[in-house]
Design a protein around this motif. Sequence first.
Motif, short mmCIF file in Angstrom:
data_model
loop_
_atom_site.label_atom_id
_atom_site.label_comp_id
_atom_site.label_asym_id
_atom_site.label_seq_id
_atom_site.Cartn_x
_atom_site.Cartn_y
_atom_site.Cartn_z
N PHE A 159 0.83 -1.21 0.00
CA PHE A 159 0.00 0.00 0.00
C PHE A 159 0.87 1.26 0.00
O PHE A 159 0.44 2.32 -0.43
N GLN A 160 2.11 1.12 0.49
CA GLN A 160 3.01 2.27 0.62
C GLN A 160 3.80 2.55 -0.65
O GLN A 160 4.62 3.47 -0.67
N SER A 161 3.58 1.80 -1.71
CA SER A 161 4.32 2.02 -2.94
C SER A 161 4.01 3.40 -3.51
O SER A 161 2.94 3.64 -4.08
N ALA A 162 4.96 4.31 -3.37
CA ALA A 162 4.75 5.68 -3.86
C ALA A 162 4.66 5.71 -5.38
O ALA A 162 3.89 6.50 -5.94
N GLN A 163 5.43 4.86 -6.05
CA GLN A 163 5.40 4.89 -7.50
C GLN A 163 4.05 4.45 -8.05
O GLN A 163 3.57 5.01 -9.04
N PHE A 164 3.42 3.45 -7.41
CA PHE A 164 2.11 3.06 -7.90
C PHE A 164 1.10 4.18 -7.66
O PHE A 164 0.21 4.40 -8.47
N ARG A 165 1.23 4.90 -6.55
CA ARG A 165 0.36 6.05 -6.32
C ARG A 165 0.58 7.09 -7.41
O ARG A 165 -0.36 7.71 -7.91
N GLU A 166 1.83 7.29 -7.80
CA GLU A 166 2.13 8.25 -8.87
C GLU A 166 1.47 7.82 -10.18
O GLU A 166 0.90 8.65 -10.91
N ILE A 167 1.53 6.52 -10.47
CA ILE A 167 0.89 6.01 -11.68
C ILE A 167 -0.61 6.30 -11.63
O ILE A 167 -1.20 6.76 -12.61
N GLU A 168 -1.24 6.04 -10.49
CA GLU A 168 -2.67 6.32 -10.35
C GLU A 168 -2.97 7.79 -10.62
O GLU A 168 -3.92 8.13 -11.32
N PHE A 169 -2.15 8.68 -10.06
CA PHE A 169 -2.39 10.11 -10.22
C PHE A 169 -2.22 10.53 -11.68
O PHE A 169 -3.00 11.32 -12.20
N VAL A 170 -1.19 10.01 -12.34
CA VAL A 170 -0.98 10.33 -13.75
C VAL A 170 -2.17 9.87 -14.57
O VAL A 170 -2.62 10.56 -15.50
N LEU A 214 -0.72 12.10 2.27
CA LEU A 214 -0.54 12.16 3.73
C LEU A 214 0.04 10.88 4.29
O LEU A 214 0.46 10.85 5.46
N ASN A 215 0.09 9.82 3.50
CA ASN A 215 0.67 8.57 3.96
C ASN A 215 2.19 8.59 3.95
O ASN A 215 2.83 7.62 4.38
N TYR A 216 2.77 9.69 3.45
CA TYR A 216 4.22 9.80 3.36
C TYR A 216 4.70 10.97 4.21
O TYR A 216 3.99 11.96 4.37
N ALA A 217 5.89 10.84 4.74
CA ALA A 217 6.42 11.84 5.69
C ALA A 217 6.52 13.22 5.04
O ALA A 217 6.84 13.35 3.85
N VAL A 218 6.24 14.24 5.84
CA VAL A 218 6.37 15.63 5.39
C VAL A 218 7.81 15.86 4.95
O VAL A 218 8.76 15.51 5.65
N GLY A 219 7.99 16.43 3.77
CA GLY A 219 9.32 16.72 3.26
C GLY A 219 9.97 15.56 2.53
O GLY A 219 11.05 15.73 1.95
N SER A 220 9.33 14.38 2.53
CA SER A 220 9.92 13.22 1.84
C SER A 220 9.78 13.39 0.34
O SER A 220 8.87 14.08 -0.16
N ALA A 221 10.69 12.77 -0.39
CA ALA A 221 10.66 12.85 -1.85
C ALA A 221 9.36 12.24 -2.39
O ALA A 221 8.78 12.75 -3.35
N GLU A 222 8.89 11.16 -1.75
CA GLU A 222 7.65 10.51 -2.20
C GLU A 222 6.47 11.47 -2.09
O GLU A 222 5.68 11.60 -3.02
N ARG A 223 6.36 12.13 -0.95
CA ARG A 223 5.24 13.05 -0.76
C ARG A 223 5.31 14.22 -1.73
O ARG A 223 4.29 14.64 -2.29
N GLU A 224 6.49 14.73 -1.95
CA GLU A 224 6.64 15.87 -2.86
C GLU A 224 6.26 15.50 -4.28
O GLU A 224 5.61 16.28 -4.99
N ARG A 225 6.64 14.29 -4.71
CA ARG A 225 6.29 13.86 -6.08
C ARG A 225 4.78 13.71 -6.23
O ARG A 225 4.20 14.13 -7.23
N ILE A 226 4.14 13.12 -5.24
CA ILE A 226 2.69 12.89 -5.32
C ILE A 226 1.94 14.21 -5.25
O ILE A 226 0.98 14.43 -6.00
N GLU A 227 2.38 15.10 -4.38
CA GLU A 227 1.72 16.41 -4.28
C GLU A 227 1.89 17.19 -5.58
O GLU A 227 0.96 17.90 -6.01
N ILE A 242 -4.64 -2.18 -16.28
CA ILE A 242 -4.51 -1.81 -14.88
C ILE A 242 -5.49 -2.61 -14.03
O ILE A 242 -5.15 -3.10 -12.94
N GLN A 243 -6.71 -2.78 -14.53
CA GLN A 243 -7.71 -3.56 -13.79
C GLN A 243 -7.28 -5.02 -13.67
O GLN A 243 -7.49 -5.66 -12.63
N GLU A 244 -6.67 -5.55 -14.72
CA GLU A 244 -6.20 -6.94 -14.67
C GLU A 244 -5.10 -7.09 -13.63
O GLU A 244 -5.06 -8.07 -12.87
#
Length: 260
Positions: free
Chosen positions: A107-118, A128-141, A211-213
């Motif tokens: 569930f914590q995979s930041a890259q899959f979250r990025e794919i979803e957002f794209v 919010l699942n990623y630490a403030v100031g983390s690279a993962e959070r900045e990319r998703i935001e 993606i559904q598959e």
Amino acid sequence: MAVTYGAYLKIDELLDLQHPLSEPVEHDEMLFIVIHQVSELWFKQLLHELALLQESLEDDRSSLALGTLKRILAVLKTLVGQMDVLETMTPVAFNAFRHRLDPASGFQSAQFREIEFVLGLKRPERALNYAVGSAERERIEALTLRPSLWVSFLRYLRARGHAVPDEVLERDYAMATEESPEVQETLMEIYRADLLVTQVCESLVDLDEGIQEWRYRHFKIAERTIGAKMGTGGSAGAEYLRQTLFRPLFPDLWAIRSRL
């Protein structure tokens, strides 16, 4: 000094990234680590290709868009196919080291979250699942504020001379993709008269289905391995994955099926 295969691909560093936590090491933990690391590499490639896909659509380059979609679909098939390997791990084998993973979770995979957002499945609270100031959070935001693939596709339609309402193109980028009756009317006209753009549309449907598959295979492996147990990291496990199934990324392309 000549570039060698090992030096170019950083083989020594790559092969030193697998560190099982079980003691003594459980045999299947290596498989679990390798499969997930390979998945993250493919996620990286998907993000790389999706960026090119958006650029090609924005630039009205249909052939490049179709070629890029073909590659994206091949990557998705590879991601689904490698699930066959993971399914060789029995529930007993997984449970032998599973307790070592808390609080880690897919569930914590930041890259899959990025794919979803794209792809337009934007839920800003996920950052919010990623630490403030983390690279993962900045990319998703950052992706929250950028146009999704669907927006790029609608811009492509307009550039090809098809009607797309301003209010659809000017929607808040942070909002998830929603159905538009006006866009559906345009899509139906395209399917009846514009073969090239129809091919792009159908390739996007293939992407959505791919993606559904992948989600379905992910869900079935979780259900097969842990049943109804809570997932690692406190997630709902297989039940959470079940809730993500069959949620279309491009609802307009599915809605027109019953009207054509």
